[in-house]
Design a protein around this motif. Structure first.
Motif, PDB file in Angstrom:
ATOM      1  N   GLN A  79       0.835  -1.200   0.000  1.00 52.29           N
ATOM      2  CA  GLN A  79       0.000   0.000   0.000  1.00 52.29           C
ATOM      3  C   GLN A  79       0.872   1.253   0.000  1.00 52.29           C
ATOM      4  O   GLN A  79       0.601   2.220  -0.727  1.00 52.29           O
ATOM      5  N   ASP A 151     -12.564   0.828   4.614  1.00 50.20           N
ATOM      6  CA  ASP A 151     -11.330   0.567   5.346  1.00 50.20           C
ATOM      7  C   ASP A 151     -11.623   0.057   6.753  1.00 50.20           C
ATOM      8  O   ASP A 151     -10.893  -0.796   7.279  1.00 50.20           O
ATOM      9  N   HIS A 349      -4.857  -1.135  -3.553  1.00 52.80           N
ATOM     10  CA  HIS A 349      -5.782  -0.550  -2.578  1.00 52.80           C
ATOM     11  C   HIS A 349      -6.504   0.648  -3.165  1.00 52.80           C
ATOM     12  O   HIS A 349      -7.674   0.880  -2.895  1.00 52.80           O
TER      13      HIS A 349
END
Length: 474
Positions: A79, A151, A349
């Motif tokens: 990420q 998230d 992501h």
């Protein structure tokens, strides 16, 4: 004698503790160690011993092999790599080793960087006039509700034990899951005085269902497919049965704004509705018995492919885990509208999927299941299946009614899945995929859409290469 490699798993221990809602004292007590020793472990000042791993397995029902696997923190580093591939940061030349070190040793700082970058992306998506004028944009709402909720749910590994327990008790009391719609309707009427009925779509304007708390009427659009009508009944029942519980869960999550709060509330109700239709114990037993064959599970529970696929990503109950699947749902244009994972997730992501994954090929063979082995640049292999699903609402004939759903899991679980039958997993070649072109290190890829950040292009006017953006090795 060769020394054994020491395991420093500080960030994983921190994440586990946070996911379980524990402070250091509580977790240390569960492990039978002192809080100061746990603090040393989390700060990577002490290695994790075999004894500690065994205590973790017993206390928290962990797959120790996966928990302690080398590179287990790659998700955070991946990420960060995606963030630092942005043109705004790419010239810094931050190495992979530095990102892994940051992710491992300072996970809270890494999360802060991710939040700031996410907020910046959301700000850039807004119209130019937003944020202009006195005071500018409110920094507390730069992260959109859907991003925050996604998230948050993923941080919990898409599993909520409190909702599971209540929904399993309620779902089991309703009887045969195949004909659960009528018991749901009856429960709404008898317990809450709610009358459910199907109405013409014109009565609901742009809604698919609507509940009027004054008249106690639940209206479901006639355009909804039968499985989605059932889900609509379960959703409304979840709001009424678990209202106080859902409110407490939302309060504990501490959403940053009213939009995120409402969306999280709805997401919890959706989760509970799925758990009512597909009660945990019954569904897990059936999934294992039928070896995760989607159509068999749809037939047994009166659900559709998407509902079953989504439910498969939630089977994380301690002591009774299913195969940890990840799931994506995309439209024909490639927009991702769902993204869930019970364990690791090999794709970007912030962006889309790798074009070499056959998820989008499902649109070319509607209703058929496409199976594929894929391999990420770090050598991790996944078994995946992809197929089309129909939208919940029957659209006009001129509209495209199909979406595509992709399911995948680490290859070590593939033998438990019916779709892997007939494949020699050791000999079948895996398709090389990457998380996103901007951070993918694969050099010879004809599908590359952008050059990788931080690499020097090797373009020459007298030579054309397979990849449209050849680059020099790091």
């Amino acid at each position: 004698m060769v020394a054994q490699r020491k395991l420093f798993l500080g960030s994983r221990l921190k994440r586990l503790r946070r996911d379980r809602g524990l402070n250091q004292s509580a977790m240390a007590t569960a492990l039978g160690i002192s809080a100061s020793y746990l603090n040393h472990l989390e700060r990577n000042q002490r290695p994790v011993t075999v004894g500690i791993l065994l205590r973790l397995a017993e206390a928290f029902d962990l797959d120790i092999k996966a928990f302690a696997a080398e590179g287990g923190e790659s998700g955070g580093a991946d990420q960060l790599a995606e963030i630092f591939s942005d043109t705004m940061l790419a010239d810094l030349g931050v190495s992979r080793a530095e990102l892994i070190e940051l992710s491992d040793n300072s996970p809270a700082v890494a999360e802060g960087v991710t939040r700031l970058y996410t907020a910046l992306r959301e700000l850039h998506r807004r119209p130019a006039e937003e944020g202009e004028g006195e005071g500018g944009a409110d920094p507390r709402v730069l992260i959109t509700p859907e991003t925050w909720v996604r998230d948050y749910i993923q941080a919990q590994r898409n599993h909520f034990p409190e909702l599971e327990d209540g929904a399993e008790t309620l779902g089991g009391a309703l009887g045969d899951p195949l004909s659960v719609a009528e018991p749901l309707r009856r429960r709404l009427k008898e317990a809450y005085g709610v009358e459910a009925r199907v109405v013409d779509p014109e009565m609901l304007a742009d809604a698919s269902q609507h509940f009027d708390p004054q008249t106690r009427k639940l209206m479901l659009s006639a355009l909804l497919r039968s499985e989605n009508r059932t889900f609509g009944l379960a959703y409304q029942l979840a709001l009424l049965e678990f209202g106080p519980l859902i409110e407490r869960m939302v309060d504990m999550a501490r959403p940053p704004d009213i939009g995120s709060r409402r969306l999280l509330h709805m997401s919890f109700a959706n989760y509970a509705a799925g758990a009512i239709m597909l009660p945990y114990g019954k569904f897990l037993r059936a999934a294992e018995e039928h070896r995760y064959a989607l159509d068999r599970l749809c037939g047994q529970f009166g659900a559709n492919i998407e509902q079953v696929a989504h439910r498969l990503t939630t089977l994380g109950r301690a002591g009774a885990r299913g195969v940890p699947f990840f799931m994506l749902r995309v439209d024909p244009a490639g927009n991702i509208s769902k993204r869930y994972a019970g364990e690791s997730f090999p794709f970007s992501h912030f962006g889309g999927t790798c074009p070499r994954w056959h998820l989008h090929a499902a649109f070319q063979v509607p209703g058929q299941t496409i199976r594929q082995l894929i391999e990420t640049p770090d050598g991790q292999r996944f078994f995946t299946i992809s197929r089309t699903v129909e939208r919940p609402i029957r659209p006009d004939l001129s509209d495209d009614s199909l979406l595509a759903v992709g399911l995948g899991c680490d290859i070590r679980y593939a033998s438990r899945i019916a779709y892997a039958d007939g494949l020699d997993l050791a000999l079948t070649p895996a398709t090389p995929v990457g998380p996103a072109c901007a951070i993918c290190p694969r050099m010879q890829c004809a599908y590359r859409a952008t050059p990788p950040a931080g690499r020097t292009l090797a373009v020459h006017e007298n030579r054309k290469t397979i990849s449209p953006y050849p680059f020099l090795p790091a």
